[in-house]
Design an enzyme around this catalytic site. Sequence first.
Site: not given
Ligand code: PGA
Length: 250
Positions: A9-11, A96, A98, A168, A174, A213, A234-235
């Site tokens: 997930n590149w957000k 998600h 967010e 998640e 994050g 994470s 994500g990150g």
């Molecule tokens: P993260 O994000 O790996 O940066 O914790 C995961 C996600 O939001 O899908």
Amino acid sequence: MPRKLLLGNWKMYKAPSEARALALALAEKLRQPFAPDAIAVFPPFVSIAAVREALASTGIEVGGQTLHWEGEGAFTGEISGGFLADAGCRYVLIGHSERRQYFGETDETVNRRLKAALAARLTAVVCVGERLTERDAGETEQLVERQLRGALANIDAQDLGRIVVAYEPVWAIGTGRVATPEQAQAVHKHLRTLLGALYGRGGADVSIVYGGSVKADNAKGLMAQPDIDGALVGGASLDAAGFAAIAGAF
Ligand code: PGA
């Protein structure tokens, strides 16, 4: 058997030119046959075309980060499942945390988006997860169960092949604070049992991936758990070498 999936997930990172460079770096590092059964990345909408082109013939799939539930119409700023499919996407993220936290996503809108994704023949990655206060109050299982039941309302067993569940925990996204393999496994097992109760045998084959994470150095312990079928990263998906190293942990 659930398929093993690695999802990135590149957000809201990677404008088209940057996204193309990252995709080319991924193509370099991730060669078929992959250790996971499938790998997909989820760039911002405007970067999808560049990423699709850079990943052509690599076997790495592309997805959208959300979709609208209508096919088309006067909905300024929105993107439909049909548009994503037409742009070459095979996947879409739905619900998600967010989106839930900042953009008003509810269990009901997750359900509407899931139906639209299935109608567009996309594979939908439905995200669930508790906040820290909910975990501390001992409400984790109840909460993720409510989210998953809500997402799956009126969804037929015949569509399960194109549904992936992502667990998640919000407190792990994050933050660098990953759930322990045991914490994640316990919730995955609960979700697997719920899918079985809702759908019988078909429910057992739904992939349940963990996100929050995930990095190269913690992926192996997570992937070793019996009910963890992959990762939503994500990150660490923004770094080609790191993402490839996670694939190596499958
Ligand atoms: P993260 O994000 O790996 O940066 O914790 C995961 C996600 O939001 O899908």
